[in-house]
Write a protein that holds these residues in place. Structure first.
Motif, PDB file in Angstrom:
ATOM      1  N   ALA A   1       0.807  -1.219   0.000  1.00  6.14           N
ATOM      2  CA  ALA A   1       0.000   0.000   0.000  1.00  6.14           C
ATOM      3  C   ALA A   1       0.840   1.268   0.000  1.00  6.14           C
ATOM      4  O   ALA A   1       0.289   2.358  -0.102  1.00  6.14           O
ATOM      5  CB  ALA A   1      -0.918   0.006   1.211  1.00  6.14           C
ATOM      6  N   LEU A   2       2.152   1.160   0.110  1.00  5.11           N
ATOM      7  CA  LEU A   2       2.995   2.351   0.088  1.00  5.11           C
ATOM      8  C   LEU A   2       2.875   3.053  -1.264  1.00  5.11           C
ATOM      9  O   LEU A   2       2.837   2.397  -2.304  1.00  5.11           O
ATOM     10  CB  LEU A   2       4.464   1.981   0.332  1.00  5.11           C
ATOM     11  CG  LEU A   2       4.813   1.597   1.754  1.00  5.11           C
ATOM     12  CD1 LEU A   2       6.273   1.161   1.829  1.00  5.11           C
ATOM     13  CD2 LEU A   2       4.566   2.749   2.699  1.00  5.11           C
ATOM     14  N   PRO A   3       2.805   4.373  -1.264  1.00  5.90           N
ATOM     15  CA  PRO A   3       2.642   5.090  -2.536  1.00  5.90           C
ATOM     16  C   PRO A   3       3.910   5.113  -3.385  1.00  5.90           C
ATOM     17  O   PRO A   3       3.928   5.762  -4.420  1.00  5.90           O
ATOM     18  CB  PRO A   3       2.244   6.501  -2.095  1.00  5.90           C
ATOM     19  CG  PRO A   3       2.716   6.626  -0.711  1.00  5.90           C
ATOM     20  CD  PRO A   3       2.719   5.252  -0.118  1.00  5.90           C
ATOM     21  N   ALA A   4       4.952   4.418  -3.003  1.00  5.15           N
ATOM     22  CA  ALA A   4       6.191   4.391  -3.769  1.00  5.15           C
ATOM     23  C   ALA A   4       6.102   3.469  -4.978  1.00  5.15           C
ATOM     24  O   ALA A   4       6.884   3.596  -5.914  1.00  5.15           O
ATOM     25  CB  ALA A   4       7.350   3.939  -2.887  1.00  5.15           C
ATOM     26  N   TRP A   5       5.133   2.550  -4.967  1.00  6.40           N
ATOM     27  CA  TRP A   5       5.006   1.608  -6.067  1.00  6.40           C
ATOM     28  C   TRP A   5       4.237   2.253  -7.213  1.00  6.40           C
ATOM     29  O   TRP A   5       3.337   3.050  -6.988  1.00  6.40           O
ATOM     30  CB  TRP A   5       4.272   0.353  -5.604  1.00  6.40           C
ATOM     31  CG  TRP A   5       4.946  -0.288  -4.439  1.00  6.40           C
ATOM     32  CD1 TRP A   5       4.553  -0.204  -3.137  1.00  6.40           C
ATOM     33  CD2 TRP A   5       6.139  -1.058  -4.445  1.00  6.40           C
ATOM     34  NE1 TRP A   5       5.434  -0.892  -2.344  1.00  6.40           N
ATOM     35  CE2 TRP A   5       6.406  -1.423  -3.121  1.00  6.40           C
ATOM     36  CE3 TRP A   5       7.014  -1.488  -5.436  1.00  6.40           C
ATOM     37  CZ2 TRP A   5       7.505  -2.187  -2.769  1.00  6.40           C
ATOM     38  CZ3 TRP A   5       8.104  -2.249  -5.082  1.00  6.40           C
ATOM     39  CH2 TRP A   5       8.343  -2.592  -3.775  1.00  6.40           C
ATOM     40  N   PRO A   6       4.554   1.922  -8.449  1.00  5.44           N
ATOM     41  CA  PRO A   6       3.886   2.568  -9.592  1.00  5.44           C
ATOM     42  C   PRO A   6       2.376   2.355  -9.633  1.00  5.44           C
ATOM     43  O   PRO A   6       1.640   3.249 -10.030  1.00  5.44           O
ATOM     44  CB  PRO A   6       4.536   1.903 -10.811  1.00  5.44           C
ATOM     45  CG  PRO A   6       5.803   1.332 -10.334  1.00  5.44           C
ATOM     46  CD  PRO A   6       5.622   1.030  -8.881  1.00  5.44           C
ATOM     47  N   HIS A   7       1.909   1.193  -9.199  1.00  8.90           N
ATOM     48  CA  HIS A   7       0.472   0.923  -9.278  1.00  8.90           C
ATOM     49  C   HIS A   7      -0.323   1.673  -8.218  1.00  8.90           C
ATOM     50  O   HIS A   7      -1.522   1.816  -8.348  1.00  8.90           O
ATOM     51  CB  HIS A   7       0.197  -0.577  -9.180  1.00  8.90           C
ATOM     52  CG  HIS A   7       0.499  -1.155  -7.835  1.00  8.90           C
ATOM     53  ND1 HIS A   7       1.764  -1.541  -7.477  1.00  8.90           N
ATOM     54  CD2 HIS A   7      -0.302  -1.384  -6.769  1.00  8.90           C
ATOM     55  CE1 HIS A   7       1.727  -2.014  -6.252  1.00  8.90           C
ATOM     56  NE2 HIS A   7       0.488  -1.922  -5.787  1.00  8.90           N
TER      57      HIS A   7
END
Length: 51
Positions: free
Chosen positions: A17-23
């Motif tokens: 759920a971290l916003p660092a991932w592209p999705h």
């Protein structure tokens, strides 16, 4: 055994759920705050001895 499985699942959910991932960049911090709340409740239950 069940507590360990729940901890692993919660950690994987928090990392996903971290916003660092592209999705998940469009989601912002909304999912991680909800999962953080679930993690806090889980930690309180573990410290009390319910799990």
């Amino acid at each position: 055994m069940l507590g360990t499985i729940l901890v692993v699942i919660l950690i994987l959910m928090l990392l996903g759920a971290l916003p660092a991932w592209p999705h998940s960049r469009k989601w912002g911090y909304y999912p991680s705050s909800g999962l953080g709340l679930i993690l806090v409740i889980f930690l309180i239950l573990v410290l009390v001895g319910r799990i």
